[in-house]
Design an enzyme around this catalytic site. Structure first.
Site, PDB file in Angstrom:
ATOM      1  N   ARG A  39      42.956 -30.519 -34.292  1.00  0.00           N
ATOM      2  CA  ARG A  39      42.885 -31.969 -34.165  1.00  0.00           C
ATOM      3  C   ARG A  39      42.856 -32.454 -32.720  1.00  0.00           C
ATOM      4  O   ARG A  39      42.448 -33.580 -32.455  1.00  0.00           O
ATOM      5  CB  ARG A  39      44.082 -32.610 -34.882  1.00  0.00           C
ATOM      6  CG  ARG A  39      44.063 -32.427 -36.382  1.00  0.00           C
ATOM      7  CD  ARG A  39      45.263 -33.071 -37.059  1.00  0.00           C
ATOM      8  NE  ARG A  39      46.515 -32.423 -36.693  1.00  0.00           N
ATOM      9  CZ  ARG A  39      47.710 -32.761 -37.175  1.00  0.00           C
ATOM     10  NH1 ARG A  39      47.806 -33.771 -38.023  1.00  0.00           N
ATOM     11  NH2 ARG A  39      48.794 -32.107 -36.804  1.00  0.00           N
ATOM     12  N   ASP A  60      40.487 -32.336 -38.682  1.00  0.00           N
ATOM     13  CA  ASP A  60      41.773 -32.261 -39.375  1.00  0.00           C
ATOM     14  C   ASP A  60      41.535 -31.529 -40.694  1.00  0.00           C
ATOM     15  O   ASP A  60      40.707 -31.970 -41.504  1.00  0.00           O
ATOM     16  CB  ASP A  60      42.288 -33.677 -39.626  1.00  0.00           C
ATOM     17  CG  ASP A  60      43.659 -33.714 -40.284  1.00  0.00           C
ATOM     18  OD1 ASP A  60      44.114 -32.686 -40.813  1.00  0.00           O
ATOM     19  OD2 ASP A  60      44.281 -34.792 -40.280  1.00  0.00           O
ATOM     20  N   TYR A 151      57.558 -28.191 -47.997  1.00  0.00           N
ATOM     21  CA  TYR A 151      56.852 -27.152 -47.240  1.00  0.00           C
ATOM     22  C   TYR A 151      56.823 -25.844 -48.022  1.00  0.00           C
ATOM     23  O   TYR A 151      55.786 -25.185 -48.131  1.00  0.00           O
ATOM     24  CB  TYR A 151      57.554 -26.965 -45.893  1.00  0.00           C
ATOM     25  CG  TYR A 151      57.024 -25.841 -45.044  1.00  0.00           C
ATOM     26  CD1 TYR A 151      55.848 -25.984 -44.330  1.00  0.00           C
ATOM     27  CD2 TYR A 151      57.725 -24.629 -44.933  1.00  0.00           C
ATOM     28  CE1 TYR A 151      55.363 -24.961 -43.528  1.00  0.00           C
ATOM     29  CE2 TYR A 151      57.258 -23.607 -44.136  1.00  0.00           C
ATOM     30  CZ  TYR A 151      56.071 -23.773 -43.438  1.00  0.00           C
ATOM     31  OH  TYR A 151      55.596 -22.746 -42.656  1.00  0.00           O
TER      32      TYR A 151
END
Length: 253
Positions: A39, A60, A151
């Site tokens: 990015r 991205d 996560y």
């Protein structure tokens, strides 16, 4: 150990820093042409200028259209033989405070980013005599950790994708594997250390020790150690290795 075929083209997402940059540099050293995706144009450009990659494209991975365009640009330069799906992000919070938006962010980057990347490279890769897909997951894809449920769920999803896709592709020339690092000495872990210090008042040394205690060797993993495992999986001698999760974690798993 059999090395890479002659000058393959490797695409590394999140290749501007940390594990991704170490992998990109290792592939360059092994004779691959390497394109990195990320990015931050400045970070990517610095990596290219330092010789850690040959080309860079800004995108991205959570943005399917942008990543598809980046992959098409890289493929037009040279067909892609190797995909290292490395880009990732980690946020910590108790489950009770992990709202839908947090879960969506973790899934978009750590799982759907992998899906988008594989969708982008696989059609062309399947038509070539050699292909390697390596997903940089985490030990969080193999076990649980407190306070990072979103996560961990995303990394488990990535590992499940690797195992399923490897079986679909087993009759061809493309292998699909995951490398699962433990806590590694990168910017991402530095942010975790800062967070521990902020929330607990511990010193930096104590915060590092808190993370390193998960590793039976009592230390953080070096990015180059992850890169070495990836380089082996990309070699011609690893053609029978597919659907595997290799933990680079000092014996943690």
């Amino acid at each position: 150990m059999s090395g890479l075929p002659h000058s393959p083209h490797a695409l590394v997402t999140g290749g501007g820093r940390g594990i991704g940059r170490a992998i990109a540099a290792a592939l360059v050293g092994a004779g691959a042409t390497v394109t990195i995706v990320g990015r931050n144009a400045g970070v990517l450009g610095e990596a290219v200028n330092a010789g850690a990659a040959h080309f860079a494209v800004v995108a991205d991975v959570a943005n399917e259209a942008a990543l598809k365009a980046a992959i098409a640009e890289a493929h037009a330069r040279k067909p892609i033989d190797i995909l290292i799906a490395n880009a990732g992000s980690a946020e910590s919070a108790p489950f009770a405070k992990s709202d839908n938006a947090l879960f969506a962010r973790m899934m978009d980057i750590n799982f759907m980013g992998v899906v988008h990347a594989i969708h982008g490279v696989l059609p062309g890769m399947k038509d070539r005599p050699y292909g390697r897909i390596v997903v940089i997951a985490s030990t969080a894809g193999l076990k649980g950790y407190a306070y990072v449920s979103a996560y961990t769920a995303a990394k488990h999803a990535a590992v499940g994708l690797v195992r399923s896709l490897a079986l679909e592709l087993a009759g061809g020339n493309v292998t699909v594997n995951a490398v699962c690092p433990g806590f590694t000495d990168t910017d991402l872990v530095t942010a975790s250390i800062d967070n521990i210090m902020k929330k607990t008042g511990r010193s930096r040394e104590q915060a590092i020790a808190e993370l390193a205690k998960h590793n039976p060797q009592g230390r953080l993993i070096a990015p180059q150690e992850v890169a070495d495992a990836v380089l082996w999986l990309c070699g011609q001698g690893a053609s029978a290795i597919t659907g595997q999760t290799i933990a680079v974690a000092g014996g943690e798993i």
